[in-house]
Design a protein around this motif. Structure first.
Motif, PDB file in Angstrom:
ATOM      1  N   ARG A 102      -1.145  -8.782   5.186  1.00 39.75           N
ATOM      2  CA  ARG A 102      -0.255  -8.058   4.269  1.00 39.75           C
ATOM      3  C   ARG A 102      -1.029  -7.260   3.236  1.00 39.75           C
ATOM      4  NH1 ARG A 102       3.787  -6.782   6.543  1.00 39.75           N
ATOM      5  NH2 ARG A 102       2.366  -7.096   8.265  1.00 39.75           N
ATOM      6  N   ASN A 103      -2.321  -7.104   3.433  1.00 39.66           N
ATOM      7  CA  ASN A 103      -3.137  -6.338   2.490  1.00 39.66           C
ATOM      8  C   ASN A 103      -2.858  -4.846   2.682  1.00 39.66           C
ATOM      9  OD1 ASN A 103      -5.379  -4.886   1.281  1.00 39.66           O
ATOM     10  ND2 ASN A 103      -6.452  -6.834   1.171  1.00 39.66           N
ATOM     11  N   PRO A 104      -2.413  -4.134   1.635  1.00 43.31           N
ATOM     12  CA  PRO A 104      -2.078  -2.718   1.798  1.00 43.31           C
ATOM     13  C   PRO A 104      -3.224  -1.872   2.344  1.00 43.31           C
ATOM     14  CG  PRO A 104      -1.250  -3.528  -0.296  1.00 43.31           C
ATOM     15  CD  PRO A 104      -2.113  -4.624   0.276  1.00 43.31           C
ATOM     16  N   PHE A 105      -4.477  -2.274   2.109  1.00 39.12           N
ATOM     17  CA  PHE A 105      -5.616  -1.461   2.540  1.00 39.12           C
ATOM     18  C   PHE A 105      -5.679  -1.316   4.056  1.00 39.12           C
ATOM     19  CE2 PHE A 105     -10.142  -0.800   3.617  1.00 39.12           C
ATOM     20  CZ  PHE A 105     -10.374   0.354   2.896  1.00 39.12           C
ATOM     21  N   VAL A 106      -5.233  -2.341   4.811  1.00 41.20           N
ATOM     22  CA  VAL A 106      -5.372  -2.308   6.269  1.00 41.20           C
ATOM     23  C   VAL A 106      -4.047  -2.050   6.976  1.00 41.20           C
ATOM     24  CG1 VAL A 106      -7.354  -3.849   6.180  1.00 41.20           C
ATOM     25  CG2 VAL A 106      -5.074  -4.816   6.551  1.00 41.20           C
ATOM     26  N   LEU A 107      -2.980  -1.788   6.211  1.00 37.74           N
ATOM     27  CA  LEU A 107      -1.680  -1.543   6.830  1.00 37.74           C
ATOM     28  C   LEU A 107      -1.445  -0.056   7.046  1.00 37.74           C
ATOM     29  CD1 LEU A 107       0.544  -4.111   4.902  1.00 37.74           C
ATOM     30  CD2 LEU A 107      -0.353  -4.302   7.225  1.00 37.74           C
ATOM     31  N   GLN A 108      -0.509   0.248   7.935  1.00 34.54           N
ATOM     32  CA  GLN A 108      -0.210   1.622   8.295  1.00 34.54           C
ATOM     33  C   GLN A 108       1.253   1.947   8.010  1.00 34.54           C
ATOM     34  OE1 GLN A 108      -1.334   1.188  12.482  1.00 34.54           O
ATOM     35  NE2 GLN A 108      -3.160   2.427  12.149  1.00 34.54           N
ATOM     36  N   GLY A 109       1.520   3.234   7.760  1.00 31.75           N
ATOM     37  CA  GLY A 109       2.878   3.755   7.720  1.00 31.75           C
ATOM     38  C   GLY A 109       3.845   2.974   6.863  1.00 31.75           C
ATOM     39  N   ASP A 110       5.004   2.634   7.464  1.00 36.74           N
ATOM     40  CA  ASP A 110       6.061   1.944   6.734  1.00 36.74           C
ATOM     41  C   ASP A 110       5.614   0.563   6.248  1.00 36.74           C
ATOM     42  OD1 ASP A 110       7.775   4.083   7.057  1.00 36.74           O
ATOM     43  OD2 ASP A 110       8.735   3.261   8.857  1.00 36.74           O
ATOM     44  N   ASP A 111       4.772  -0.118   7.046  1.00 40.95           N
ATOM     45  CA  ASP A 111       4.259  -1.424   6.621  1.00 40.95           C
ATOM     46  C   ASP A 111       3.488  -1.282   5.316  1.00 40.95           C
ATOM     47  OD1 ASP A 111       5.334  -2.774   8.756  1.00 40.95           O
ATOM     48  OD2 ASP A 111       3.519  -2.649   9.973  1.00 40.95           O
ATOM     49  N   TRP A 112       2.652  -0.228   5.229  1.00 36.20           N
ATOM     50  CA  TRP A 112       1.885  -0.012   4.001  1.00 36.20           C
ATOM     51  C   TRP A 112       2.808   0.267   2.821  1.00 36.20           C
ATOM     52  CZ3 TRP A 112       1.883   4.791   1.393  1.00 36.20           C
ATOM     53  CH2 TRP A 112       1.134   4.782   0.209  1.00 36.20           C
ATOM     54  N   ARG A 113       3.792   1.147   3.011  1.00 35.31           N
ATOM     55  CA  ARG A 113       4.675   1.502   1.907  1.00 35.31           C
ATOM     56  C   ARG A 113       5.443   0.277   1.387  1.00 35.31           C
ATOM     57  NH1 ARG A 113       4.616   6.491   4.549  1.00 35.31           N
ATOM     58  NH2 ARG A 113       5.932   5.743   6.262  1.00 35.31           N
ATOM     59  N   ARG A 114       5.923  -0.552   2.306  1.00 34.38           N
ATOM     60  CA  ARG A 114       6.683  -1.729   1.904  1.00 34.38           C
ATOM     61  C   ARG A 114       5.808  -2.717   1.128  1.00 34.38           C
ATOM     62  NH1 ARG A 114       8.252  -2.857   6.456  1.00 34.38           N
ATOM     63  NH2 ARG A 114       6.643  -4.366   7.047  1.00 34.38           N
ATOM     64  N   GLU A 115       4.643  -3.024   1.647  1.00 32.84           N
ATOM     65  CA  GLU A 115       3.785  -4.012   0.991  1.00 32.84           C
ATOM     66  C   GLU A 115       3.169  -3.472  -0.291  1.00 32.84           C
ATOM     67  OE1 GLU A 115       3.888  -7.014   1.926  1.00 32.84           O
ATOM     68  OE2 GLU A 115       5.022  -6.572   3.750  1.00 32.84           O
ATOM     69  N   ARG A 116       2.883  -2.179  -0.315  1.00 29.88           N
ATOM     70  CA  ARG A 116       2.364  -1.577  -1.544  1.00 29.88           C
ATOM     71  C   ARG A 116       3.403  -1.684  -2.662  1.00 29.88           C
ATOM     72  NH1 ARG A 116      -2.246   1.584  -3.614  1.00 29.88           N
ATOM     73  NH2 ARG A 116      -1.478   2.309  -5.606  1.00 29.88           N
ATOM     74  N   ALA A 117       4.672  -1.451  -2.317  1.00 31.43           N
ATOM     75  CA  ALA A 117       5.735  -1.541  -3.321  1.00 31.43           C
ATOM     76  C   ALA A 117       5.843  -2.956  -3.871  1.00 31.43           C
ATOM     77  CB  ALA A 117       7.060  -1.096  -2.708  1.00 31.43           C
ATOM     78  N   ILE A 118       5.733  -3.956  -2.981  1.00 29.71           N
ATOM     79  CA  ILE A 118       5.793  -5.349  -3.429  1.00 29.71           C
ATOM     80  C   ILE A 118       4.594  -5.667  -4.316  1.00 29.71           C
ATOM     81  CG2 ILE A 118       5.644  -7.755  -2.663  1.00 29.71           C
ATOM     82  CD1 ILE A 118       7.244  -6.939  -0.182  1.00 29.71           C
ATOM     83  N   PHE A 119       3.423  -5.266  -3.872  1.00 23.60           N
ATOM     84  CA  PHE A 119       2.199  -5.623  -4.593  1.00 23.60           C
ATOM     85  C   PHE A 119       2.129  -4.917  -5.945  1.00 23.60           C
ATOM     86  CE2 PHE A 119      -2.343  -5.869  -5.460  1.00 23.60           C
ATOM     87  CZ  PHE A 119      -2.620  -7.170  -5.070  1.00 23.60           C
ATOM     88  N   SER A 120       2.627  -3.693  -6.004  1.00 17.69           N
ATOM     89  CA  SER A 120       2.545  -2.925  -7.253  1.00 17.69           C
ATOM     90  C   SER A 120       3.322  -3.589  -8.370  1.00 17.69           C
ATOM     91  CB  SER A 120       3.061  -1.501  -7.032  1.00 17.69           C
ATOM     92  OG  SER A 120       2.224  -0.808  -6.136  1.00 17.69           O
ATOM     93  N   THR A 121       4.399  -4.324  -8.037  1.00 20.11           N
ATOM     94  CA  THR A 121       5.172  -4.993  -9.084  1.00 20.11           C
ATOM     95  C   THR A 121       4.388  -6.115  -9.740  1.00 20.11           C
ATOM     96  OG1 THR A 121       6.168  -6.578  -7.531  1.00 20.11           O
ATOM     97  CG2 THR A 121       7.320  -4.487  -7.846  1.00 20.11           C
ATOM     98  N   LEU A 122       3.327  -6.571  -9.063  1.00 14.54           N
ATOM     99  CA  LEU A 122       2.504  -7.643  -9.624  1.00 14.54           C
ATOM    100  C   LEU A 122       1.409  -7.117 -10.545  1.00 14.54           C
ATOM    101  CD1 LEU A 122       2.015  -9.626  -6.308  1.00 14.54           C
ATOM    102  CD2 LEU A 122       3.401 -10.378  -8.235  1.00 14.54           C
ATOM    103  N   MET A 123       1.103  -5.818 -10.437  1.00 14.73           N
ATOM    104  CA  MET A 123      -0.091  -5.285 -11.097  1.00 14.73           C
ATOM    105  C   MET A 123       0.234  -4.396 -12.290  1.00 14.73           C
ATOM    106  SD  MET A 123      -2.478  -6.689  -9.431  1.00 14.73           S
ATOM    107  CE  MET A 123      -3.859  -5.793 -10.093  1.00 14.73           C
TER     108      MET A 123
END
Length: 504
Positions: free
Chosen positions: A120-141
């Motif tokens: 689930r690390n945004p660095f290694v995800l692609q496309g929609d998977d990246w956008r979804r996990e980046r949005a989740i992770f950004s709320t923590l930072m």
């Protein structure tokens, strides 16, 4: 019989040679210059034969062709890469044309099914998977959440100073990278997992040893890089495992235990693990997802931040005038407080300049690699016709070369923090010649936390100790050719002399 064996051997060698050179000419056929390339070695021979760090091969190509070409065709082993030489195009790829270059090339090197810790690390995800996990992770930072970590950082800074005070009485040099790992490991374990790694005690958790297995001693990473270079179109499911199994067991076990303890104790604490548990309920995350999100903090922040701290201390030790100027700034801002408020710490201009100049000289990654996700025409200033990029094409950014270009950074081998004062950071980023944390929507997601940790460590060390470079540290700024990321060759060995009093 002998003749048949020789014929068979010759045929086999011919097939191997044909395979190794089969991609050569890929860019030339599309109207792009290809500098000299070697079978197996590709455009960067020191990937295989490490006499110098391979990013220096990339820098050599950048410096040789930057005045006449906006990009040239290169090969990482036999994988075609368009090496971008014009800084304006760097900003275009990272920012204005981002939707055409959404994916990191690293995402094709890692199979999340094998390496669940970074699934689930945004660095290694692609496309929609990246956008979804980046949005989740950004709320923590958010800045607010990082601000709540001040008391933890104060505690770790006290432990760090006590540790150095005791250690300096022995008179021996200290490994700066080890020191950085102890500090970042202690902060991250407490901030993210709510447990203390005991990094400055006689019985620490084996964070440093596990990190060494993951970075400098990782055979799996070397094999994965070789497979990616030799078989660039190999599906992800056939990629080898990158993380050592011992690292999986240690980190996965620690995170699972931290989650179990937090649930069983019903403890409410304003830290990242509490926020992760809230997100699990809101987004219906699996336990594996939760562990991977927690691991993103550890994986993205531990090695890069610790190395950056060590290399900034190295440069401050070599340039005592810069160290004294930083001490004066800290003394004016700090008063009698143990550690400056994080907001004040982040805003100190000369501290920021020192850290950014250190990242310029020793970037956490000496290159970046992006994958084209939509058709795009890249038009450089040195050629009337554009190069048409198709989905799947890779572009490489010579970060180390850009950071050491004398046209943008006169005397690039000299530590000059003043380059980044008075709007210098913004100017260099807009020019496309500073990529300390990347740029655009996919810049480092943990940048705020990494900056907070690094600046806290640097501030408290400089306020309480005079940092000196030990004679064991090799002169110059040469990178270790045997370590994939850029670290100072021979290690960073430092002496710390306690300061008798603050500057008045």
């Amino acid at each position: 019989m002998l003749g048949s064996l020789l014929l068979g051997l010759a045929t086999l060698l011919g097939l191997i040679y044909g395979f190794l050179v089969s991609n050569f000419g890929h860019w030339r056929r599309r109207g792009v210059l290809e500098p000299k390339v070697f079978p197996l070695l590709g455009s960067f021979p020191n990937v295989i034969w490490p006499r110098q760090h391979f990013t220096i091969d990339m820098q050599d190509i950048y410096m040789r062709y930057r005045e006449t070409n906006s990009y040239v065709g290169c090969f990482l082993l036999r994988a075609p890469k368009l090496l971008i030489l014009e800084p304006r195009l760097v900003t275009e790829i990272f920012v204005s044309a981002f939707r055409h270059f959404e994916d990191n090339d690293a995402s094709r090197m890692v199979d999340p099914a094998k390496d669940r810790l970074i699934a689930r690390n945004p660095f290694v995800l692609q496309g929609d998977d990246w956008r979804r996990e980046r949005a989740i992770f950004s709320t923590l930072m958010t800045n607010g959440r990082i601000r709540t970590l001040h008391s933890i950082m104060e505690r770790v800074c006290r432990d760090l100073c006590d540790f150095l005070t005791k250690d300096t009485t022995g008179g021996g040099p200290y490994d700066g990278t080890d020191l950085g790992l102890r500090f970042t490991g202690e902060v991250l374990f407490d901030c993210v997992l709510g447990i203390q790694a005991r990094s400055f005690s006689k019985d620490p958790l084996p964070v440093v040893q596990q990190n060494q297995q993951m970075s400098s001693e990782n055979i799996g990473l070397t094999i994965a890089g070789a497979v990616s270079g030799l078989f660039p179109n190999l599906p992800r499911r056939f990629r080898p495992k990158v993380f050592p199994r011992s690292y999986d067991r240690f980190m996965g076990g620690v995170i699972s235990e931290a989650l179990r303890l937090r649930r069983s104790n019903h403890q409410e604490r304003n830290d990242f693990i509490n926020h992760l548990l809230e997100l699990q309920r809101e987004h219906n995350l699996t336990e594996e997802d939760l562990i991977s999100h927690a691991m993103t903090f550890m994986f993205d922040g531990l090695d890069t931040t610790s190395t950056s701290i060590a290399q900034c201390l190295l440069l401050l030790g070599r340039y005592p005038g810069c160290q004294r100027r930083l001490l004066e700034e800290l003394d004016r801002a700090g008063g009698d407080s143990e550690l400056l408020d994080l907001d004040a710490l982040i805003e100190l201009p000369y501290l920021s300049a020192c850290f950014n100049e250190s990242l310029r000289m020793y970037p956490a990654s000496g290159w970046a690699s992006k994958t084209c996700t939509r058709d795009y025409e890249l038009l450089g200033s040195h050629k009337a016709e554009s190069v048409k990029l198709r989905p799947g094409d890779n572009v490489m950014i010579p970060v180390y070369g850009l950071h050491h270009d004398p046209d943008f950074y006169p005397e690039p081998g000299e530590f000059r923090p003043e380059r980044f004062l008075d709007g210098g950071l913004k100017r260099f980023k807009q020019q496309g010649v500073f990529l300390g944390f990347g740029n655009g929507p996919r810049q480092c997601v943990g940048m705020r936390l990494g900056l907070a940790m690094a600046k806290a460590a640097l501030a408290v060390i400089v306020q309480r100790f005079q940092v000196k470079t030990n004679a064991r540290t090799l002169a110059g700024n040469q990178l270790d050719p045997n370590i994939f990321v850029g670290v100072h060759k021979g290690g960073i060995w430092l002496d710390f002399e306690p300061r008798s009093a603050k500057i008045s």
